[in-house]
Enzyme design. Structure first.
Site, short mmCIF file in Angstrom:
data_model
loop_
_atom_site.label_atom_id
_atom_site.label_comp_id
_atom_site.label_asym_id
_atom_site.label_seq_id
_atom_site.Cartn_x
_atom_site.Cartn_y
_atom_site.Cartn_z
N HIS A 20 9.01 -35.92 41.66
CA HIS A 20 8.50 -35.32 40.42
C HIS A 20 7.06 -34.85 40.58
O HIS A 20 6.18 -35.63 40.95
CB HIS A 20 8.61 -36.36 39.31
CG HIS A 20 8.31 -35.85 37.94
ND1 HIS A 20 7.52 -36.54 37.05
CD2 HIS A 20 8.72 -34.73 37.30
CE1 HIS A 20 7.46 -35.87 35.92
NE2 HIS A 20 8.17 -34.76 36.04
N HIS A 62 1.33 -28.00 34.43
CA HIS A 62 2.35 -28.46 33.49
C HIS A 62 2.01 -28.08 32.06
O HIS A 62 2.84 -27.53 31.34
CB HIS A 62 2.50 -29.98 33.60
CG HIS A 62 3.48 -30.55 32.63
ND1 HIS A 62 3.14 -30.88 31.32
CD2 HIS A 62 4.80 -30.84 32.76
CE1 HIS A 62 4.21 -31.34 30.70
NE2 HIS A 62 5.23 -31.33 31.54
#
Length: 254
Positions: A20, A62
């Site tokens: 991740h 992000h």
């Protein structure tokens, strides 16, 4: 017209374990330092988040805004790459990573392609730019992977169907996956209509019935963010195809 899925999932070219944001929480997310650390733990596929700058450079970030993971301020997508490239994207994590820059998708692609590693690119639009971001990310990914036509293409994913539609409009040959936090009405039909190859869901949403449903539709099932051994065992027992984890130090990839 929606694509007509074949019975059972098609061959899947990707490994079960995916790191991740490069290396989870062990290094500053979405940086080359995180990719290097994830690789040092044996991972060969990485997830990252991509959007485009004010002057059209696809880069990794992000959030909409810069404050959490850089020393910058404001909307990341509203700034030119010349300004973004000067930011410190590592100091917030720990002193060891101070000065680590934001990477472009091109830098990450070169790193992965040179080492034979694989990439899951989450299309992370600046608010209001879903379709445009899907188009830009897909176009850039196609350009970069065309340099190594023998390499497995990146998996493009998004929580926003409009972003996946934009990617499909420009680069229909790149594989796509629909990300889900909850199982909203029509989720599987949407994934099929978008020609997705996978559904990537919050781990707690998966159960035997919906895993079987997705597989019967010819799609693969992935789960995020899987950091506990009990969760791994439950998901593997369900027949899950992919596990996205922060714990690159705790789960050796198979």
């Amino acid at each position: 017209m929606p694509d007509t899925p074949e019975a059972g999932p098609k061959p899947w070219p990707y490994p079960r374990w995916i790191a991740h944001r490069g290396a989870g929480t062990l290094a500053p997310e979405n940086t080359l330092a995180a990719f290097r650390l994830g690789a040092s733990h044996g991972y060969c596929m990485f997830e990252c988040d991509a959007k485009f700058s004010a002057d059209g450079v696809v880069f990794l970030l992000h959030d909409d805004t810069l404050e959490r993971t850089t020393n910058g301020q404001g909307l990341g997508g509203a700034q030119p790459w010349a300004a973004l490239s000067r930011l410190d994207a590592g100091g917030w994590h720990s002193p060891a990573y101070a000065g680590e820059p934001l990477p472009t998708l091109e830098a990450v692609a070169r790193f992965c392609l040179a080492n034979g590693w694989l990439l899951n690119i989450e299309i992370k639009p600046t608010t209001g730019l879903a379709r445009e971001t899907g188009r830009e990310v897909a176009q850039e990914a196609a350009r970069l992977w065309a340099q190594r036509p023998e390499a497995k293409p990146p998996l493009l994913t998004s929580f926003e169907p409009e972003a996946l539609q934009g990617a499909r409009e420009t680069q229909p040959g790149l594989p796509r996956g629909l990300l889900l936090e909850t199982l909203w009405s029509g989720w599987l039909e949407t994934a099929i209509e978008l020609g997705c190859q996978a559904v990537i869901c919050d781990q707690d949403q998966w159960e035997a019935g919906n895993v079987a449903q997705v597989h019967q539709a010819g799609l693969r099932t992935l789960a995020y963010t899987v950091n506990e051994e009990t969760s791994v065992q439950r998901l593997l027992a369900l027949g899950i195809d992919g596990l996205i984890t922060d714990r690159v130090d705790g789960f050796p990839p198979d």
